[in-house]
Scaffold this motif. Structure first.
Motif, PDB file in Angstrom:
ATOM      1  N   VAL A   3      -1.381   5.801  -2.223  1.00  0.00           N
ATOM      2  CA  VAL A   3      -1.527   5.607  -0.784  1.00  0.00           C
ATOM      3  C   VAL A   3      -1.388   4.119  -0.506  1.00  0.00           C
ATOM      4  CG1 VAL A   3      -2.988   5.944   1.236  1.00  0.00           C
ATOM      5  CG2 VAL A   3      -3.121   7.562  -0.647  1.00  0.00           C
ATOM      6  N   THR A   4      -0.424   3.785   0.354  1.00  0.00           N
ATOM      7  CA  THR A   4      -0.189   2.389   0.695  1.00  0.00           C
ATOM      8  C   THR A   4      -0.216   2.219   2.202  1.00  0.00           C
ATOM      9  OG1 THR A   4       2.207   2.715   0.717  1.00  0.00           O
ATOM     10  CG2 THR A   4       1.225   1.986  -1.370  1.00  0.00           C
ATOM     11  N   HIS A   5      -0.317   0.978   2.632  1.00  0.00           N
ATOM     12  CA  HIS A   5      -0.225   0.730   4.073  1.00  0.00           C
ATOM     13  C   HIS A   5       0.416  -0.622   4.325  1.00  0.00           C
ATOM     14  CE1 HIS A   5      -3.896  -1.473   3.121  1.00  0.00           C
ATOM     15  NE2 HIS A   5      -3.836  -2.063   4.295  1.00  0.00           N
ATOM     16  N   GLU A   6       1.002  -0.724   5.512  1.00  0.00           N
ATOM     17  CA  GLU A   6       1.596  -1.981   5.940  1.00  0.00           C
ATOM     18  C   GLU A   6       1.427  -2.107   7.446  1.00  0.00           C
ATOM     19  OE1 GLU A   6       6.280  -0.820   6.324  1.00  0.00           O
ATOM     20  OE2 GLU A   6       5.531  -1.202   4.304  1.00  0.00           O
ATOM     21  N   ILE A  33      -7.820   6.355   1.298  1.00  0.00           N
ATOM     22  CA  ILE A  33      -7.447   6.613   2.691  1.00  0.00           C
ATOM     23  C   ILE A  33      -8.580   6.199   3.620  1.00  0.00           C
ATOM     24  CG2 ILE A  33      -6.975   8.444   4.375  1.00  0.00           C
ATOM     25  CD1 ILE A  33      -5.387   9.863   2.093  1.00  0.00           C
ATOM     26  N   ALA A  34      -9.809   6.569   3.279  1.00  0.00           N
ATOM     27  CA  ALA A  34     -10.968   6.173   4.096  1.00  0.00           C
ATOM     28  C   ALA A  34     -11.070   4.650   4.167  1.00  0.00           C
ATOM     29  CB  ALA A  34     -12.251   6.770   3.525  1.00  0.00           C
ATOM     30  N   ASP A  35     -10.905   3.978   3.035  1.00  0.00           N
ATOM     31  CA  ASP A  35     -10.996   2.516   2.996  1.00  0.00           C
ATOM     32  C   ASP A  35      -9.888   1.857   3.815  1.00  0.00           C
ATOM     33  OD1 ASP A  35     -13.204   2.780   1.343  1.00  0.00           O
ATOM     34  OD2 ASP A  35     -12.078   2.358  -0.500  1.00  0.00           O
ATOM     35  N   ILE A  36      -8.672   2.372   3.710  1.00  0.00           N
ATOM     36  CA  ILE A  36      -7.552   1.816   4.467  1.00  0.00           C
ATOM     37  C   ILE A  36      -7.799   1.954   5.961  1.00  0.00           C
ATOM     38  CG2 ILE A  36      -5.120   2.208   5.068  1.00  0.00           C
ATOM     39  CD1 ILE A  36      -4.689   2.852   2.031  1.00  0.00           C
TER      40      ILE A  36
END
Length: 156
Positions: A3-6, A33-36
């Motif tokens: 799981v990544t995010h930008e 996911i919760a942390d992101i």
């Protein structure tokens, strides 16, 4: 991590799940996911979040192989806690959260989508709760947000 995010310059955050072959998510990734979403919620530059996936399927649910390899019930209980945190954090995100569903969305994936504000689904998108065959309702309460009551009964 699968799981990544930008975050781009316009305030559009994209959270992407990518765990081949079918985007089944581990307990650690569910916590991620919760942390992101907690991190994005605290960032004043974020205007909208898109939750999506790469590869085959949006989400095949919790990683059953991981669950079957664990001894006792601690993994199962940890999975439930991680799911609750992820769903709750998405739901409480102060900006709109859009689920972009590209293909099948099962179990945990339904919970993730049901926690979002808006769902954009391709014509190939399919939603289901395979855990019902094993005596668990899983994310049926989230599915109730997405489909009418009689359709929910039919699906369960």
């Amino acid at each position: 991590m699968s799981v990544t995010h930008e975050l781009d310059d316009e305030g559009i955050a994209v959270v992407t799940m990518n765990n081949p072959p079918v985007n089944a998510i581990t307990v650690a990734d569910t916590w991620a996911i919760a942390d992101i979403f907690a991190e994005l919620s605290a960032n004043q530059d974020v205007k909208v979040v898109v939750l999506t996936a790469e590869g085959k399927g949006f989400n095949a649910g919790i990683d059953i192989k991981e669950m079957q390899s664990a001894e006792g019930f601690s993994h199962l209980l940890g999975s439930g806690a991680a799911c609750f945190q992820a769903f709750d954090q998405i739901y409480r995100t102060p900006v709109p959260v859009i689920a972009a569903v590209n293909d099948f969305c099962m179990g945990l994936g339904v919970g993730l989508v049901g926690s979002c504000d808006i769902v954009i689904a391709s014509t190939k998108a399919r939603f289901g709760l395979p855990e019902v065959d094993n005596g668990a309702l899983g994310c049926a309460s989230h599915l109730a947000k997405l489909v009418p009551p009689m359709k929910l009964r039919q699906m369960v």
